[in-house]
Design a protein around this motif. Structure first.
Motif, PDB file in Angstrom:
ATOM      1  N   ARG A   6       0.829  -1.215   0.000  1.00  0.00           N
ATOM      2  CA  ARG A   6       0.000   0.000   0.000  1.00  0.00           C
ATOM      3  C   ARG A   6       0.857   1.256   0.000  1.00  0.00           C
ATOM      4  NH1 ARG A   6      -4.739  -1.569   4.330  1.00  0.00           N
ATOM      5  NH2 ARG A   6      -5.814  -3.021   2.964  1.00  0.00           N
ATOM      6  N   LEU A   7       1.942   1.233   0.759  1.00  0.00           N
ATOM      7  CA  LEU A   7       2.835   2.389   0.815  1.00  0.00           C
ATOM      8  C   LEU A   7       3.432   2.691  -0.559  1.00  0.00           C
ATOM      9  CD1 LEU A   7       4.444   4.432   2.645  1.00  0.00           C
ATOM     10  CD2 LEU A   7       6.220   2.695   2.651  1.00  0.00           C
ATOM     11  N   PHE A   8       3.955   1.660  -1.242  1.00  0.00           N
ATOM     12  CA  PHE A   8       4.556   1.887  -2.547  1.00  0.00           C
ATOM     13  C   PHE A   8       3.512   2.191  -3.615  1.00  0.00           C
ATOM     14  CE2 PHE A   8       8.413   0.122  -0.727  1.00  0.00           C
ATOM     15  CZ  PHE A   8       9.362   0.931  -1.328  1.00  0.00           C
ATOM     16  N   THR A   9       2.285   1.699  -3.449  1.00  0.00           N
ATOM     17  CA  THR A   9       1.215   2.091  -4.369  1.00  0.00           C
ATOM     18  C   THR A   9       0.936   3.583  -4.234  1.00  0.00           C
ATOM     19  OG1 THR A   9       0.247  -0.114  -4.253  1.00  0.00           O
ATOM     20  CG2 THR A   9      -1.174   1.662  -5.029  1.00  0.00           C
ATOM     21  N   GLY A  10       0.903   4.065  -3.003  1.00  0.00           N
ATOM     22  CA  GLY A  10       0.705   5.495  -2.781  1.00  0.00           C
ATOM     23  C   GLY A  10       1.847   6.335  -3.344  1.00  0.00           C
ATOM     24  N   VAL A  11       3.073   5.857  -3.174  1.00  0.00           N
ATOM     25  CA  VAL A  11       4.232   6.577  -3.724  1.00  0.00           C
ATOM     26  C   VAL A  11       4.154   6.611  -5.242  1.00  0.00           C
ATOM     27  CG1 VAL A  11       6.738   6.468  -3.989  1.00  0.00           C
ATOM     28  CG2 VAL A  11       5.728   6.148  -1.753  1.00  0.00           C
ATOM     29  N   GLY A  12       3.792   5.474  -5.850  1.00  0.00           N
ATOM     30  CA  GLY A  12       3.664   5.429  -7.303  1.00  0.00           C
ATOM     31  C   GLY A  12       2.578   6.361  -7.816  1.00  0.00           C
ATOM     32  N   LEU A  13       1.442   6.386  -7.130  1.00  0.00           N
ATOM     33  CA  LEU A  13       0.368   7.304  -7.528  1.00  0.00           C
ATOM     34  C   LEU A  13       0.786   8.764  -7.361  1.00  0.00           C
ATOM     35  CD1 LEU A  13      -2.772   5.486  -6.091  1.00  0.00           C
ATOM     36  CD2 LEU A  13      -2.116   5.768  -8.488  1.00  0.00           C
ATOM     37  N   PHE A  14       1.505   9.059  -6.284  1.00  0.00           N
ATOM     38  CA  PHE A  14       1.993  10.424  -6.081  1.00  0.00           C
ATOM     39  C   PHE A  14       2.895  10.852  -7.232  1.00  0.00           C
ATOM     40  CE2 PHE A  14       5.532  13.058  -4.634  1.00  0.00           C
ATOM     41  CZ  PHE A  14       4.849  14.224  -4.305  1.00  0.00           C
ATOM     42  N   GLY A  31      12.254  16.536 -16.710  1.00  0.00           N
ATOM     43  CA  GLY A  31      11.640  16.362 -15.393  1.00  0.00           C
ATOM     44  C   GLY A  31      10.427  15.456 -15.438  1.00  0.00           C
ATOM     45  N   SER A  32       9.636  15.591 -16.501  1.00  0.00           N
ATOM     46  CA  SER A  32       8.465  14.729 -16.653  1.00  0.00           C
ATOM     47  C   SER A  32       8.874  13.274 -16.818  1.00  0.00           C
ATOM     48  CB  SER A  32       7.643  15.168 -17.860  1.00  0.00           C
ATOM     49  OG  SER A  32       7.223  16.506 -17.714  1.00  0.00           O
ATOM     50  N   ALA A  33       9.929  13.048 -17.589  1.00  0.00           N
ATOM     51  CA  ALA A  33      10.408  11.679 -17.783  1.00  0.00           C
ATOM     52  C   ALA A  33      10.953  11.098 -16.483  1.00  0.00           C
ATOM     53  CB  ALA A  33      11.483  11.652 -18.867  1.00  0.00           C
ATOM     54  N   ALA A  34      11.689  11.898 -15.726  1.00  0.00           N
ATOM     55  CA  ALA A  34      12.237  11.412 -14.461  1.00  0.00           C
ATOM     56  C   ALA A  34      11.124  11.067 -13.476  1.00  0.00           C
ATOM     57  CB  ALA A  34      13.177  12.456 -13.855  1.00  0.00           C
ATOM     58  N   LEU A  35      10.098  11.895 -13.395  1.00  0.00           N
ATOM     59  CA  LEU A  35       8.980  11.603 -12.502  1.00  0.00           C
ATOM     60  C   LEU A  35       8.188  10.388 -12.977  1.00  0.00           C
ATOM     61  CD1 LEU A  35       7.792  15.238 -11.768  1.00  0.00           C
ATOM     62  CD2 LEU A  35       8.765  13.630 -10.129  1.00  0.00           C
ATOM     63  N   ALA A  36       8.047  10.230 -14.287  1.00  0.00           N
ATOM     64  CA  ALA A  36       7.342   9.054 -14.810  1.00  0.00           C
ATOM     65  C   ALA A  36       8.129   7.774 -14.520  1.00  0.00           C
ATOM     66  CB  ALA A  36       7.108   9.218 -16.306  1.00  0.00           C
ATOM     67  N   VAL A  37       9.451   7.812 -14.656  1.00  0.00           N
ATOM     68  CA  VAL A  37      10.271   6.641 -14.340  1.00  0.00           C
ATOM     69  C   VAL A  37      10.184   6.321 -12.848  1.00  0.00           C
ATOM     70  CG1 VAL A  37      12.656   5.819 -14.230  1.00  0.00           C
ATOM     71  CG2 VAL A  37      11.796   6.856 -16.314  1.00  0.00           C
ATOM     72  N   ALA A  38      10.163   7.347 -11.997  1.00  0.00           N
ATOM     73  CA  ALA A  38      10.020   7.115 -10.561  1.00  0.00           C
ATOM     74  C   ALA A  38       8.668   6.464 -10.252  1.00  0.00           C
ATOM     75  CB  ALA A  38      10.172   8.424  -9.796  1.00  0.00           C
ATOM     76  N   ALA A  39       7.622   6.874 -10.953  1.00  0.00           N
ATOM     77  CA  ALA A  39       6.303   6.264 -10.753  1.00  0.00           C
ATOM     78  C   ALA A  39       6.305   4.804 -11.190  1.00  0.00           C
ATOM     79  CB  ALA A  39       5.244   7.048 -11.533  1.00  0.00           C
ATOM     80  N   VAL A  40       6.961   4.503 -12.304  1.00  0.00           N
ATOM     81  CA  VAL A  40       7.019   3.121 -12.776  1.00  0.00           C
ATOM     82  C   VAL A  40       7.820   2.249 -11.812  1.00  0.00           C
ATOM     83  CG1 VAL A  40       7.946   1.664 -14.623  1.00  0.00           C
ATOM     84  CG2 VAL A  40       6.647   3.709 -15.186  1.00  0.00           C
ATOM     85  N   MET A  41       8.932   2.779 -11.288  1.00  0.00           N
ATOM     86  CA  MET A  41       9.738   1.988 -10.345  1.00  0.00           C
ATOM     87  C   MET A  41       8.967   1.715  -9.057  1.00  0.00           C
ATOM     88  SD  MET A  41      13.672   3.253 -10.833  1.00  0.00           S
ATOM     89  CE  MET A  41      13.391   4.896 -10.252  1.00  0.00           C
ATOM     90  N   ALA A  42       8.255   2.703  -8.540  1.00  0.00           N
ATOM     91  CA  ALA A  42       7.460   2.480  -7.334  1.00  0.00           C
ATOM     92  C   ALA A  42       6.326   1.501  -7.606  1.00  0.00           C
ATOM     93  CB  ALA A  42       6.909   3.802  -6.818  1.00  0.00           C
ATOM     94  N   ALA A  43       5.730   1.581  -8.786  1.00  0.00           N
ATOM     95  CA  ALA A  43       4.671   0.636  -9.142  1.00  0.00           C
ATOM     96  C   ALA A  43       5.216  -0.784  -9.266  1.00  0.00           C
ATOM     97  CB  ALA A  43       4.002   1.064 -10.441  1.00  0.00           C
ATOM     98  N   LEU A  44       6.443  -0.929  -9.759  1.00  0.00           N
ATOM     99  CA  LEU A  44       7.055  -2.244  -9.869  1.00  0.00           C
ATOM    100  C   LEU A  44       7.282  -2.866  -8.491  1.00  0.00           C
ATOM    101  CD1 LEU A  44       8.368  -4.350 -11.765  1.00  0.00           C
ATOM    102  CD2 LEU A  44      10.514  -3.139 -11.402  1.00  0.00           C
TER     103      LEU A  44
END
Length: 142
Positions: A6-14, A31-44
């Motif tokens: 749940r914590l990492f799902t929230g981080v990914g959504l953020f 910056g958009s690409a870096a934030l999108a990659v961070a979202a994908v890594m948290a979702a993984l």
């Protein structure tokens, strides 16, 4: 592992919402690409933890509110005491990084060394010992 999922799902959504907002208002692609990659890594990570939770490994001591410290004691896992493969992986990564600067031939060489090191780490031990305790009974002797 439910709490961590749940914590990492929230981080990914953020990070996903932040990437969308940043991409909409800033028009700056890095910056958009870096934030999108961070979202994908948290979702993984969230996906991995959710699969481990659903697999039914049982509740860990960290997941139970009535658990004691001794409940989490025991072997954590198997770690190789003497392995040359981390050094090979580090050497391959360094040569690959130098190959990005100096040329494709060096990058391909570094990629090959890195691949050999990763395969060496993966296949170093074919199967871990299911019971690593030294005082187990080996059974009847012939």
């Amino acid at each position: 592992m439910r709490t961590e999922a749940r914590l990492f799902t929230g981080v990914g959504l953020f990070f996903a919402v932040t990437a969308a907002g940043y991409g909409w208002w800033s028009a700056e692609p890095a910056g958009s690409a870096a934030l999108a990659v961070a979202a994908v890594m948290a979702a993984l990570v969230a996906f991995f933890l959710r699969v481990r939770h659903r697999r039914g490994d049982g509740p860990r001591a960290e997941d139970r509110p009535d658990a004691e410290v001794i409940d989490a004691a025991g072997p954590v896992g198997f770690f190789s005491p003497h392995s040359p493969w981390p050094i090979v992986v580090a050497l391959g990564a360094a040569v690959l990084a130098l190959g990005v600067v100096y040329g494709l031939w060096l990058a391909l060489l570094g990629f090959g060394v890195l691949g050999c090191g990763v395969l060496g780490m993966v296949f170093q031990y074919p199967a871990p010992d299911p019971d690593p305790s030294p005082d187990r009974d080996p059974g009847p002797r012939p």
